[in-house]
Each structure stands twice: as C-alpha cells, then as structure tokens.
Enzyme design. Structure first.
Site, mmCIF file in Angstrom:
data_model
loop_
_atom_site.group_PDB
_atom_site.id
_atom_site.type_symbol
_atom_site.label_atom_id
_atom_site.label_comp_id
_atom_site.label_asym_id
_atom_site.label_seq_id
_atom_site.Cartn_x
_atom_site.Cartn_y
_atom_site.Cartn_z
ATOM 1 N N ASP A 1 9.511 53.916 20.146
ATOM 2 C CA ASP A 1 9.049 55.374 20.538
ATOM 3 C C ASP A 1 7.613 55.547 20.918
ATOM 4 O OD1 ASP A 1 11.715 55.508 19.338
ATOM 5 O OD2 ASP A 1 11.122 56.742 17.416
ATOM 6 N N HIS B 1 15.309 55.866 22.419
ATOM 7 C CA HIS B 1 16.118 57.003 22.141
ATOM 8 C C HIS B 1 16.316 57.646 23.660
ATOM 9 C CE1 HIS B 1 15.442 57.773 17.974
ATOM 10 N NE2 HIS B 1 14.117 57.293 18.274
ATOM 11 N N ASP C 1 15.372 55.338 11.466
ATOM 12 C CA ASP C 1 16.492 54.794 12.427
ATOM 13 C C ASP C 1 16.272 53.632 13.221
ATOM 14 O OD1 ASP C 1 14.102 56.645 13.284
ATOM 15 O OD2 ASP C 1 15.190 56.689 14.950
ATOM 16 N N HIS C 2 15.203 52.952 12.837
ATOM 17 C CA HIS C 2 14.683 51.886 13.498
ATOM 18 C C HIS C 2 15.165 50.594 12.736
ATOM 19 C CE1 HIS C 2 13.308 53.638 17.452
ATOM 20 N NE2 HIS C 2 13.277 54.641 16.660
ATOM 21 N N HIS D 1 10.127 53.435 10.989
ATOM 22 C CA HIS D 1 11.026 54.623 10.747
ATOM 23 C C HIS D 1 12.512 54.115 10.502
ATOM 24 C CE1 HIS D 1 7.981 57.413 13.007
ATOM 25 N NE2 HIS D 1 7.670 57.325 11.485
ATOM 26 N N HIS E 1 2.563 56.414 17.909
ATOM 27 C CA HIS E 1 3.773 57.092 17.125
ATOM 28 C C HIS E 1 3.819 56.723 15.536
ATOM 29 C CE1 HIS E 1 7.716 58.591 16.559
ATOM 30 N NE2 HIS E 1 8.064 57.432 15.951
ATOM 31 N N HIS F 1 9.074 49.751 14.655
ATOM 32 C CA HIS F 1 8.241 50.264 13.709
ATOM 33 C C HIS F 1 9.048 50.617 12.819
ATOM 34 C CE1 HIS F 1 10.268 53.480 16.319
ATOM 35 N NE2 HIS F 1 9.890 54.397 15.261
#
Length: 261
Positions: free
Chosen positions: A135, A175, A60-61, A58, A115, A56
């Site tokens: 996530d 995570h 941090d990905h 975000h 998410h 996705h």
C-alpha cells in the site's frame, strides 16, 4: 520466477501475489487474505507455499496468515517493527535483506515507511525487475497515511527510493484502485493525454486481468511522481491558497486532496 496476481474480489479490492520458483515449485504468498483462493491457486500450479510475506500489519494484508500456516507450515516474514502487531512472525525483516526461495526468487527488502511505519516493499533482483509495493505505491497514486502512517515519511520513500528505480520495473500494488486513481490524476492534471488514454484502456478491463504498469508509465500518469508539473502546481495553488510549490508541499497537498476526494 512466475508471478500470479490474485484479485480477492472484496470491498477493498485487494490483490495477493503468488510468487513461484518454477525450478523447485516453491512459492511465496504475499499478503494472503482469502485462504481458499490462495491455496487453490497454489494447487492449480502444483507448488508448495513455503513463505508468507506481509508488507505491513493492516488486517486485509495478514488475515489469511493462520489458514496458510495451518495448511502448509509456511514461515511468516514481516518488518521487524511489525512483529508486535502481526501474530506469530517467524522472521523480522530489515532494509537491504534478501528473501530467497528456491533458485529463482531473490527479493530485496525495502523499508518504505509512510502508509505505516513498518511497511516493506520487495524488489526482485532476478529476472525482469518487479516491485511488490503493498500500500505504498498504487497505480496512478500513493498510499494513504490515515491508519498509522506519516505523509512526510511517504514523501521521502517516493523521492529517495521509488523514484530511483528503473523505468522497466513492473508495479504490483496491494489493491486495484486504478480507475479511480486515474480519474483523480485527470482532475489534478487535465492536460495529461497519457492519463486520459490509459483511463480509456483500463475502463475496459476487469480487475482479474488489469494491466501491469511499469515505473516508466507511472512517471507519466501518477501525480505523486509529477511534483514539478506546472499544471498540477497551478491547480493546487488555486485550490489551496497557502499551498507552497516545493516538491514536498505539492506531495502533501496532493495526498490531502486525495484523502478527501
């Protein structure tokens, strides 16, 4: 197919995954973040990263995408509806498509909104079943819906897709929230002996070497798969006076409590 899970050791406790075809030494890097660590791991296994997949959009990905592309020339894959929010996507994905790398890697694309609206999970169709779930699904929990998500969509993803996968499907989330999630699970269902026993095990592990669960284990300890459990329902009714007891309302109630926990 070989799976290398890389703990990013950052404040969000991210995992990236290096997925290797051992016959051709080609690899996918899933949700790259720390570029140096990802490239060093690929070098250590003498493999070439040819493909980046983002579950996705975000930060941090996707933050490692430019560095991986610059070093390897890898192509970026993401859901077709995330192309506007992930720079330089080469291939837009749709539900049901296959990502094939080398001779051993066959990953079925699942569109798993909740998410975010453009989230994908990847289900291995070769070798032992494995789900790379970003996530959407965490060990002992579900993803939050606070940053572009929708809890109704997440519920349908769980009950219509994830719940139908085989018990032996190995779970690779994005995570490491395992310990905290198990503590929440125990709060919601104090009588769950399996969750209590697993917490004692996981507490002794470091994130670099955290156990890999299966969907069968998740069904035993993850409250978001246990929507008809009487203890969970009773505790929700006591805490949320107007809480309905149908599975969707229980799921939404659990997610609401987890957001504030």
């Amino acid at each position: 197919m070989k799976i290398i899970r890389l703990f990013m050791n950052n404040f969000l406790s991210n995992y990236c995954h290096l997925i290797i075809c051992e016959q051709t030494n080609e690899a996918i890097i899933l949700d790259p973040l720390d570029v140096d660590k990802c490239l060093a791991e690929a070098e250590r296994h003498a493999v070439k990263i040819t493909t980046i997949v983002n579950t996705h959009e975000h930060f941090d990905h996707i933050e490692g995408n430019p560095g991986i592309v610059a070093a390897t020339g890898a192509k970026i894959y993401a859901h077709k509806n995330a192309i506007s929010s992930i720079p330089n996507v080469d291939v837009g994905l749709s539900a049901g498509e296959l990502i094939e790398v080398g001779t051993e890697i066959r990953l079925r694309v699942l569109h798993t909104p909740g998410h975010t609206s453009a989230h994908v999970c990847l289900l291995s169709e070769q070798g032992e079943p494995a789900l790379f779930c970003g996530d959407t699904l965490f060990n002992a929990s579900a993803g939050n819906c606070k940053y572009g998500g929708n809890v109704n969509d997440l519920y349908h993803t769980f009950v219509e897709q994830l719940a139908n996968l085989p018990d032996d499907t190995r779970i690779y989330p994005g995570h490491d929230y395992f310990v905290n999630n198990l503590k929440f699970s125990q709060q919601r269902e104090p009588g769950n002996i399996q969750a209590a026993e697993l917490l004692a095990v996981v507490n002794r592990q470091d994130p670099e070497n955290r156990m890999v669960t299966t969907l069968g284990i998740e069904r035993q300890i993850n409250p978001f798969f246990r929507l008809q459990n009487e203890e969970i329902i009773s505790n929700l009714k006591n805490e949320l006076n107007d809480q309905q007891t149908d599975p969707k309302s229980v799921f939404i109630g659990l997610r609401n409590l987890r957001d504030r926990w």
